[in-house]
Write a protein that holds these residues in place. Structure first.
Motif, PDB file in Angstrom:
ATOM      1  N   THR A  44       5.033   6.751   1.564  1.00 15.39           N
ATOM      2  CA  THR A  44       5.303   5.815   2.461  1.00 15.39           C
ATOM      3  C   THR A  44       4.837   4.324   1.856  1.00 15.39           C
ATOM      4  OG1 THR A  44       5.153   7.148   4.296  1.00 15.39           O
ATOM      5  CG2 THR A  44       5.471   4.645   4.930  1.00 15.39           C
ATOM      6  N   ARG A  45       5.899   3.096   1.943  1.00 15.03           N
ATOM      7  CA  ARG A  45       5.254   2.002   1.317  1.00 15.03           C
ATOM      8  C   ARG A  45       4.900   1.105   2.437  1.00 15.03           C
ATOM      9  NH1 ARG A  45       7.502   0.679  -3.974  1.00 15.03           N
ATOM     10  NH2 ARG A  45       7.474  -1.536  -3.210  1.00 15.03           N
ATOM     11  N   PHE A  46       3.750   0.664   2.741  1.00 16.32           N
ATOM     12  CA  PHE A  46       3.409  -0.296   3.669  1.00 16.32           C
ATOM     13  C   PHE A  46       3.088  -1.666   3.218  1.00 16.32           C
ATOM     14  CE2 PHE A  46       1.680   3.917   5.484  1.00 16.32           C
ATOM     15  CZ  PHE A  46       2.668   3.747   6.422  1.00 16.32           C
ATOM     16  N   LYS A  47       3.747  -2.918   3.833  1.00 17.30           N
ATOM     17  CA  LYS A  47       3.485  -4.029   3.548  1.00 17.30           C
ATOM     18  C   LYS A  47       2.105  -4.464   3.950  1.00 17.30           C
ATOM     19  CE  LYS A  47       5.780  -6.382   1.174  1.00 17.30           C
ATOM     20  NZ  LYS A  47       5.814  -6.234  -0.042  1.00 17.30           N
ATOM     21  N   VAL A  48       1.326  -5.209   3.068  1.00 20.41           N
ATOM     22  CA  VAL A  48       0.117  -5.699   3.383  1.00 20.41           C
ATOM     23  C   VAL A  48       0.225  -7.165   3.005  1.00 20.41           C
ATOM     24  CG1 VAL A  48      -1.051  -3.663   3.230  1.00 20.41           C
ATOM     25  CG2 VAL A  48      -1.209  -5.092   1.161  1.00 20.41           C
ATOM     26  N   LYS A  49      -0.858  -7.783   3.804  1.00 25.37           N
ATOM     27  CA  LYS A  49      -0.772  -9.398   3.430  1.00 25.37           C
ATOM     28  C   LYS A  49      -2.310  -9.798   3.295  1.00 25.37           C
ATOM     29  CE  LYS A  49      -0.410  -9.601   8.403  1.00 25.37           C
ATOM     30  NZ  LYS A  49       0.400  -9.685   9.334  1.00 25.37           N
ATOM     31  N   LEU A  52       0.790  -1.083  -0.159  1.00 22.85           N
ATOM     32  CA  LEU A  52       0.161  -0.115  -0.084  1.00 22.85           C
ATOM     33  C   LEU A  52       0.825   1.359   0.022  1.00 22.85           C
ATOM     34  CD1 LEU A  52      -2.844   1.059   0.461  1.00 22.85           C
ATOM     35  CD2 LEU A  52      -2.397   1.140   2.838  1.00 22.85           C
TER      36      LEU A  52
END
Lengths: 90, 251
Positions: free
Chosen positions: B227-232, B216
């Motif tokens: 900002t890069r957010f890791k999602v799962k 995201l």
């Protein structure tokens, strides 16, 4: 144990404009409680009456999603929490 | 097959390493649904049409209002009161007559979403509400085609690319929306996010670069930060859970 909580821009009027608040705690829940202790207005912006996170509040720890048990997520000294809100406009 | 005119029109992107004539031909063959002709839709559609995506279907049921004009830059003062898809398709055809623009003046609903996206290779989310976004997310998963999410609020925006069977879907990361009927937006914000969505679409079609897969991307215009957010993937996701089972079976 110091943890940085990054405050979403929409909520910053509740933290006297601060974009980052330093707290102590070993879980996300403890850290957010500390945030609320420092800035009581944030409580209703983050939690419902049962003390659960509002549905549109997303919590990331070190930029990784902590869903679904966000409040139980462990944090360590130097970790960063981001409070992010789901956006719907287009 | 690219024409002499195509070669000249798209020269500056054909010379990009990894795009070339082959990539341009892929763009020409691509069929993209853009759901929404508002702020995000304006930016996405301009850049996809300018890039030479072969067929673009615009879907929107609204008419242009004065209060749209701070951000929905495909609609101008003279368009107030006109159907958005008519206003938008007129400008886009003038921008690039080589692209087929389909204007669909319909409300996207549960009972027509499958028909509206049938025959297309991907769906771009340029909506202004979550119920329809989720319908489109599900439709993309059902058709096994990618879905390019975008959302804006004030000076902030976010984008994510969903590849069925490979990445988290929108339903995996969506648990509720900020309350309120009128969403504040400064026009430059959907321009940023729509441009990112268009970039993702072009990369996907051409097959270059890294997509915002399980990622995201959040744009904060006030602090000027990305900002890069890791999602799962949510194992219990109502929309994409079936893919988990298929992956297990393959293993």
């Amino acid at each position: 144990m110091s943890v940085k909580v990054n405050i979403h821009p929409v909520l910053r009027h509740m933290t006297k404009g601060q974009s980052v608040v330093e707290v102590k705690g070993s879980t996300v829940g403890q850290c957010l409680k500390q945030l609320v202790a420092q800035f009581p207005e944030t409580e209703s912006a983050l939690f419902n009456k049962d003390g659960r996170l509002l549905s549109y509040v997303e919590i990331y720890v070190n930029r990784e999603s902590s869903y679904p048990e966000e409040l139980k997520k462990k944090v360590a000294d130097g970790d960063e929490i981001h409070i992010v809100l789901m956006l719907t406009g287009g | 097959m690219l024409t002499e005119s195509d070669m000249e029109r798209y020269d500056r992107q054909i010379i990009i390493d990894g795009l070339g004539q082959e990539g341009q031909e892929r763009l020409k063959k691509a069929r993209v649904v853009i759901a929404g002709s508002g702020g995000l839709g304006s930016a996405v559609s301009v850049y996809l049409v300018a890039a030479g995506v072969g067929t673009v279907r615009l879907i929107d049921h609204d008419r242009v209002e004065l209060s749209n004009l701070n951000r929905q830059v495909l609609h101008w003062d003279k368009d107030i009161g006109r159907r958005k898809v008519i206003s938008a398709s007129e400008k886009l055809r003038s921008l690039n007559p080589g692209v087929t623009i389909e204007a669909v003046d319909e409300t996207i609903k549960e009972d027509n979403v499958a028909r509206l996206v049938a025959g297309f290779d991907m769906i771009v989310d340029a909506m202004d509400n979550f119920p329809v976004r989720l319908m489109l997310n599900k439709a993309a998963l059902d058709r096994n085609i990618p879905f390019f999410y975008g959302g804006v609020h004030g000076f902030e925006g976010r984008a994510m690319t969903i590849i069925p069977g490979r990445t988290a879907c929108l339903k995996c990361v969506y648990h509720g929306s900020i309350p309120g009927d009128k969403i504040p937006v400064v026009g430059a914000t959907p321009a940023v996010i729509g441009s990112i969505q268009a970039t993702e679409v072009i990369k996907y079609i051409v097959g270059i670069g890294e997509l915002l897969a399980d990622t995201l991307l959040v744009y904060n215009g006030l602090d000027m930060e990305f900002t890069r957010f890791k999602v799962k993937r949510d194992p219990d996701c109502e929309h994409c859970g079936k893919w988990r089972d298929e992956v297990k079976n393959e293993c």
